[in-house]
Design an enzyme around this catalytic site. Structure first.
Site, PDB file in Angstrom:
ATOM      1  N   LYS A 190       0.811  -1.190   0.000  1.00 21.06           N
ATOM      2  CA  LYS A 190       0.000   0.000   0.000  1.00 21.06           C
ATOM      3  C   LYS A 190       0.859   1.261   0.000  1.00 21.06           C
ATOM      4  CE  LYS A 190      -3.296  -2.233   3.143  1.00 21.06           C
ATOM      5  NZ  LYS A 190      -3.841  -2.127   4.536  1.00 21.06           N
ATOM      6  N   ASP A 236       7.562   2.669  -2.154  1.00 20.56           N
ATOM      7  CA  ASP A 236       7.772   3.802  -1.263  1.00 20.56           C
ATOM      8  C   ASP A 236       9.212   3.854  -0.763  1.00 20.56           C
ATOM      9  OD1 ASP A 236       7.408   1.491   0.277  1.00 20.56           O
ATOM     10  OD2 ASP A 236       6.009   2.401   1.691  1.00 20.56           O
ATOM     11  N   ILE A 237       9.700   2.737  -0.213  1.00 21.43           N
ATOM     12  CA  ILE A 237      11.005   2.778   0.440  1.00 21.43           C
ATOM     13  C   ILE A 237      11.679   1.419   0.333  1.00 21.43           C
ATOM     14  CG2 ILE A 237       9.887   2.414   2.694  1.00 21.43           C
ATOM     15  CD1 ILE A 237      12.108   4.231   3.906  1.00 21.43           C
ATOM     16  N   VAL A 238      12.961   1.449   0.056  1.00 19.74           N
ATOM     17  CA  VAL A 238      13.744   0.211   0.032  1.00 19.74           C
ATOM     18  C   VAL A 238      14.616   0.202   1.279  1.00 19.74           C
ATOM     19  CG1 VAL A 238      15.486  -1.133  -1.176  1.00 19.74           C
ATOM     20  CG2 VAL A 238      13.755   0.065  -2.464  1.00 19.74           C
ATOM     21  N   ASP A 239      14.435  -0.843   2.084  1.00 23.78           N
ATOM     22  CA  ASP A 239      15.167  -0.927   3.354  1.00 23.78           C
ATOM     23  C   ASP A 239      16.111  -2.130   3.269  1.00 23.78           C
ATOM     24  OD1 ASP A 239      15.901  -0.653   6.027  1.00 23.78           O
ATOM     25  OD2 ASP A 239      14.043  -1.457   6.824  1.00 23.78           O
ATOM     26  N   SER A 240      15.680  -3.298   3.696  1.00 19.10           N
ATOM     27  CA  SER A 240      16.541  -4.484   3.572  1.00 19.10           C
ATOM     28  C   SER A 240      16.769  -4.819   2.101  1.00 19.10           C
ATOM     29  CB  SER A 240      15.916  -5.693   4.282  1.00 19.10           C
ATOM     30  OG  SER A 240      14.797  -6.166   3.556  1.00 19.10           O
ATOM     31  N   GLY A 241      15.794  -4.468   1.258  1.00 20.89           N
ATOM     32  CA  GLY A 241      15.891  -4.758  -0.170  1.00 20.89           C
ATOM     33  C   GLY A 241      15.210  -6.066  -0.570  1.00 20.89           C
ATOM     34  N   LYS A 284      16.712   3.748   1.634  1.00 23.59           N
ATOM     35  CA  LYS A 284      17.269   3.739   3.003  1.00 23.59           C
ATOM     36  C   LYS A 284      18.303   2.624   3.064  1.00 23.59           C
ATOM     37  CE  LYS A 284      14.654   2.371   6.556  1.00 23.59           C
ATOM     38  NZ  LYS A 284      13.573   2.447   7.565  1.00 23.59           N
ATOM     39  N   ASP A 326       3.542   4.019   6.271  1.00 21.14           N
ATOM     40  CA  ASP A 326       2.806   3.815   7.518  1.00 21.14           C
ATOM     41  C   ASP A 326       3.666   3.224   8.616  1.00 21.14           C
ATOM     42  OD1 ASP A 326       3.080   1.148   6.341  1.00 21.14           O
ATOM     43  OD2 ASP A 326       1.656   0.514   7.897  1.00 21.14           O
TER      44      ASP A 326
HETATM   45  P1  IMP Z   1      12.420  -4.122   2.651  1.00 20.79           P
HETATM   46  O1  IMP Z   1      11.915  -5.433   2.062  1.00 20.79           O
HETATM   47  O2  IMP Z   1      13.061  -4.319   4.003  1.00 20.79           O
HETATM   48  O3  IMP Z   1      13.304  -3.359   1.708  1.00 20.79           O
HETATM   49  O4  IMP Z   1      11.169  -3.266   2.993  1.00 20.79           O
HETATM   50  C1  IMP Z   1      10.373  -2.822   2.046  1.00 20.79           C
HETATM   51  C2  IMP Z   1       9.029  -2.380   2.566  1.00 20.79           C
HETATM   52  O5  IMP Z   1       8.974  -2.232   3.987  1.00 20.79           O
HETATM   53  C3  IMP Z   1       8.783  -1.036   2.000  1.00 20.79           C
HETATM   54  O6  IMP Z   1       8.173  -1.129   0.735  1.00 20.79           O
HETATM   55  C4  IMP Z   1       7.905  -0.406   3.038  1.00 20.79           C
HETATM   56  O7  IMP Z   1       6.554  -0.692   2.756  1.00 20.79           O
HETATM   57  C5  IMP Z   1       8.322  -1.043   4.335  1.00 20.79           C
HETATM   58  N1  IMP Z   1       9.280  -0.145   5.046  1.00 20.79           N
HETATM   59  C6  IMP Z   1      10.627  -0.238   5.146  1.00 20.79           C
HETATM   60  N2  IMP Z   1      11.153   0.791   5.831  1.00 20.79           N
HETATM   61  C7  IMP Z   1      10.101   1.563   6.173  1.00 20.79           C
HETATM   62  C8  IMP Z   1       9.987   2.816   6.867  1.00 20.79           C
HETATM   63  O8  IMP Z   1      10.955   3.453   7.319  1.00 20.79           O
HETATM   64  N3  IMP Z   1       8.721   3.303   6.997  1.00 20.79           N
HETATM   65  C9  IMP Z   1       7.615   2.678   6.506  1.00 20.79           C
HETATM   66  N4  IMP Z   1       7.675   1.531   5.832  1.00 20.79           N
HETATM   67  C10 IMP Z   1       8.908   0.977   5.667  1.00 20.79           C
HETATM   68 MG    MG Z   2       6.154  -0.863   0.472  1.00 28.82          MG
END
Ligand code: IMP
Ligand code: MG
Length: 177
Positions: A44, A102-107, A133, A161
């Site tokens: 979302k 929206d955001i890439v964290d762990s990827g 990120k 969110d």
């Molecule tokens: P990843 O798989 O760890 O890269 O996370 C990806 C998803 O986690 C993103 O598409 C976001 O929806 C959510 N997410 C990661 N970091 C944040 C944050 O700082 N705020 C809100 N959502 C986040």
């Molecule tokens: Mg997301």
């Protein structure tokens, strides 16, 4: 945290976000011109970013589709397990694909989506993210278009969110629990 109330600090305001998203749309317009392009909104969290970005893309052969992958419950850290909640509907074979998140964290989520669409015979697959990120990156992902880069922090607003709250904020804020 005092008395259990989280604090929100604005990081990027609405005017700056609008500028960055418009710039990104301009770069996308140059790169794809009028070639068939399917922009995929990763629900979302990307819904606000996606709607602003899409309206900046002039390509008459732009298709919009929506998917939903989830890796988070009501937590601030990826579980690493990616779950498809809603699949794409548009056939991407012979078209360019642009995954918008929206955001890439762990990827892990982006890696999963890139691999998924690459297997569907597209002309190309690229990633557009609002925030890159990078501090907790675990999966190797190439981000083609990014509006903002941060190293740490949990961000909310402009679609993002925490446990389904704060998506409606017009600014991107850092949430401290
Ligand atoms: P990843 O798989 O760890 O890269 O996370 C990806 C998803 O986690 C993103 O598409 C976001 O929806 C959510 N997410 C990661 N970091 C944040 C944050 O700082 N705020 C809100 N959502 C986040
Ligand atoms: Mg997301």
């Amino acid at each position: 945290m005092k008395n259990g109330s989280p604090t929100l600090s604005p990081l990027f305001g609405a005017p700056e976000i609008a500028r960055r998203v418009k710039d990104m749309a301009g770069v996308i317009n140059k790169k794809y011109a009028n070639e068939s392009l399917v922009a995929i909104c990763a629900l979302k969290g990307a819904f606000v970013f996606f709607s602003d970005l899409a309206r900046g893309i002039a390509n008459p052969n732009l298709y919009l589709d929506f998917i939903r992958v989830a890796s988070y419950g009501a937590d601030t850290r990826s579980s690493g397990k990616i779950n498809f909640c809603q699949a794409a509907e548009i056939d991407v074979s012979g078209k360019h694909v642009l995954i918008v998140d929206d955001i890439v964290d762990s990827g892990h989520s982006m890696r999963f989506m890139l691999d998924y669409f690459r297997a569907k015979n597209p002309l190309s697959v690229a990633a557009a993210v609002l925030v890159d990120k990078d501090e907790r990156r675990e999966a190797d992902v190439e981000i083609d278009f990014r509006a903002f880069r941060v190293s740490t922090g949990f961000l909310v607003g402009y679609g993002m969110d925490y446990a389904e709250r704060y998506r409606q904020l017009p600014d991107i804020c850092e949430l401290r629990l």
